[in-house]
Design a protein around this motif. Sequence first.
Motif, short mmCIF file in Angstrom:
data_model
loop_
_atom_site.label_atom_id
_atom_site.label_comp_id
_atom_site.label_asym_id
_atom_site.label_seq_id
_atom_site.Cartn_x
_atom_site.Cartn_y
_atom_site.Cartn_z
N LEU A 82 10.66 -1.47 -2.22
CA LEU A 82 9.33 -0.89 -1.95
C LEU A 82 8.42 -1.89 -1.26
O LEU A 82 7.59 -1.53 -0.43
CB LEU A 82 8.71 -0.40 -3.26
N MET A 83 8.59 -3.18 -1.59
CA MET A 83 7.70 -4.19 -1.03
C MET A 83 7.84 -4.31 0.49
O MET A 83 6.94 -4.79 1.16
CB MET A 83 7.96 -5.56 -1.67
N ILE A 84 9.00 -3.90 1.01
CA ILE A 84 9.21 -3.98 2.46
C ILE A 84 8.53 -2.80 3.16
O ILE A 84 8.18 -2.89 4.32
CB ILE A 84 10.74 -3.97 2.75
N LEU A 85 8.34 -1.70 2.44
CA LEU A 85 7.75 -0.52 3.06
C LEU A 85 6.24 -0.70 3.27
O LEU A 85 5.61 -1.52 2.62
CB LEU A 85 8.01 0.72 2.20
N PHE A 86 5.69 0.10 4.18
CA PHE A 86 4.28 -0.05 4.52
C PHE A 86 3.31 0.12 3.34
O PHE A 86 2.33 -0.61 3.25
CB PHE A 86 3.89 0.91 5.66
N MET A 128 -0.36 -2.05 1.90
CA MET A 128 -1.63 -1.45 1.47
C MET A 128 -2.05 -1.99 0.12
O MET A 128 -3.16 -2.50 -0.04
CB MET A 128 -1.48 0.07 1.35
N PHE A 129 -1.16 -1.87 -0.88
CA PHE A 129 -1.64 -2.29 -2.19
C PHE A 129 -1.66 -3.80 -2.38
O PHE A 129 -2.46 -4.30 -3.16
CB PHE A 129 -1.01 -1.50 -3.36
N VAL A 130 -0.84 -4.53 -1.65
CA VAL A 130 -0.95 -6.00 -1.74
C VAL A 130 -2.31 -6.45 -1.19
O VAL A 130 -3.00 -7.26 -1.79
CB VAL A 130 0.21 -6.69 -0.98
N ILE A 131 -2.71 -5.86 -0.04
CA ILE A 131 -4.02 -6.22 0.52
C ILE A 131 -5.13 -5.78 -0.44
O ILE A 131 -6.09 -6.52 -0.69
CB ILE A 131 -4.21 -5.59 1.91
N ALA A 132 -4.97 -4.58 -1.00
CA ALA A 132 -6.00 -4.09 -1.94
C ALA A 132 -6.15 -5.02 -3.13
O ALA A 132 -7.27 -5.36 -3.53
CB ALA A 132 -5.63 -2.68 -2.40
N VAL A 133 -5.02 -5.47 -3.68
CA VAL A 133 -5.08 -6.40 -4.82
C VAL A 133 -5.75 -7.70 -4.41
O VAL A 133 -6.54 -8.28 -5.16
CB VAL A 133 -3.66 -6.63 -5.40
N MET A 134 -5.46 -8.15 -3.17
CA MET A 134 -6.09 -9.38 -2.70
C MET A 134 -7.60 -9.22 -2.58
O MET A 134 -8.36 -10.14 -2.92
CB MET A 134 -5.51 -9.78 -1.35
N ILE A 135 -8.03 -8.06 -2.06
CA ILE A 135 -9.47 -7.81 -1.96
C ILE A 135 -10.09 -7.82 -3.36
O ILE A 135 -11.14 -8.42 -3.61
CB ILE A 135 -9.72 -6.46 -1.26
N TRP A 136 -9.39 -7.22 -4.30
CA TRP A 136 -9.86 -7.17 -5.69
C TRP A 136 -10.02 -8.59 -6.25
O TRP A 136 -11.09 -8.97 -6.75
CB TRP A 136 -8.84 -6.35 -6.50
#
Lengths: 231, 248
Positions: free
Chosen positions: A202-206, A210-218
């Motif tokens: 799943l980590m390779i999929l788009f 999205m959620f990796v960037i979202a977690v980083m913003i958080w």
Amino acid sequence: MAEAAVAKNQGMTFGKNERKLLVDPLSTNNPITVQVLGICSALAVTTGMKNSLVMAIAVVFVTMFSSLITSALRNSIPKQVRMIVQLVIIATLVTIVELTLKAVSYDSYKQLSVFIGLIITNCIVMGRLEAFAMGNDPYRSTLDGIGNGIGYGIILMAVAFVRELFGKGELFGYKIIGSSSEYAVNTAADGSWMGWYQPNNLMILFPAAMFVIAVMIWIHRAWKPQLVDVS
Amino acid sequence: MHNTNQVIKFVLIMTTLVALTLAGLFTFLKPVHEANEALYNKKAILYAVASKLDTPISKMSPEKIDDIFTNSIDQKVVNQRGEEISKEDVIAAGYKGGRAEDVNIRKEKRKSDADRLLPFYTYTDSKGDKSYIVSIVGNGLWDEIWGNVALESNVNTIAGVAFDHQAETPGLGAEIKDNTSWKNQFTGKNLYASNGDFKSIDVVKGGSKGGPHEVDGISGATITADGVAEMLDRGIVYYQPYFEKIKK
């Protein structure tokens, strides 16, 4: 154009304001996590760290020189056609990057070709030209360009780190963790301390980007509460 | 405000400068680009027989690759009737150099079956064993996919495959090129059933049972993987008449 006030004093000094131009985009004014610009390419190229690094270098080059050139021409660019002129400057630089990459590292060119071209549409580049380079001198605009390019680049690398490590078990293509003897941590071996781990496709999929960037913003906003939009 | 004349002057000067810069850079780098492309092409062919080479291709110098091509590889261009095409005819078809490696398989896809030029390579390893490499082309999800398939000297068992693509999704369809363990599944599979019928290789969604004509699919890339199966199925058929000749 709040930033326009920053560069009141002219000249080639490197003081507090200039430092701010370079360092701010790395954290408190990061193009991806704070301004939420350039997300499209951040989703696309972050499946591997090598591609992200090449992309980051390309973007730093383009933001730096487009800011420099636009700022140097800012007084002679006719206002009626300024967006088109900015676009031509960016497109020229991107083509230079593309041709150079094709000559220097053909494999990276093959993997990145579409996305290199898409730097033209990367909102960070044009955003900085409109918001900063059109109103400031070349020296400060260049610093601002470099700062924003690197600010974009570090987030790209951070996202790619998470995605490549957990998605493929690799970093820069070197096998780190997975169920084969080629990996540094062989999860197939019995009793291995990481034996439970399987690379998560799943980590390779788009969506993962999205959620990796979202977690980083958080994380970024939890760490710097002044960034939280109270409205 | 600038007046219209000034705007036109600015735009003309800028466009000329940009055009000259880019055209100059392009002309300057063209030989390098062409050399890179030719080398990339050769590597793509060699990847199919990677298991038979003594050093990994990524560690080979360009000279070493050229050396393999002049000394260990015999190239021919054939057609789907099994006839060999002369160098002059290949040049006449628009490929400077006239060798099999100059043939652009993706261009050939647009021609009718009878006119298609098919590159065919014979690799002889250090022990004198021969393997044959054929080029195939088909469609993935977004755009074309193509590749080279190496066959053992029995013209049946696959010795290795190398695929490439135009625009498949990285991490999904692009795995047909990047995922070594997926490609390794093809090695040792058979194209023909024991009675000699052409069976090709199926890409099985949900996992193969290990039969001689099937390999696992790629999760999230069903259409690309099916494209590979169809490309093999169609592409190999073109070479069939020439295979018959070699077997004799």
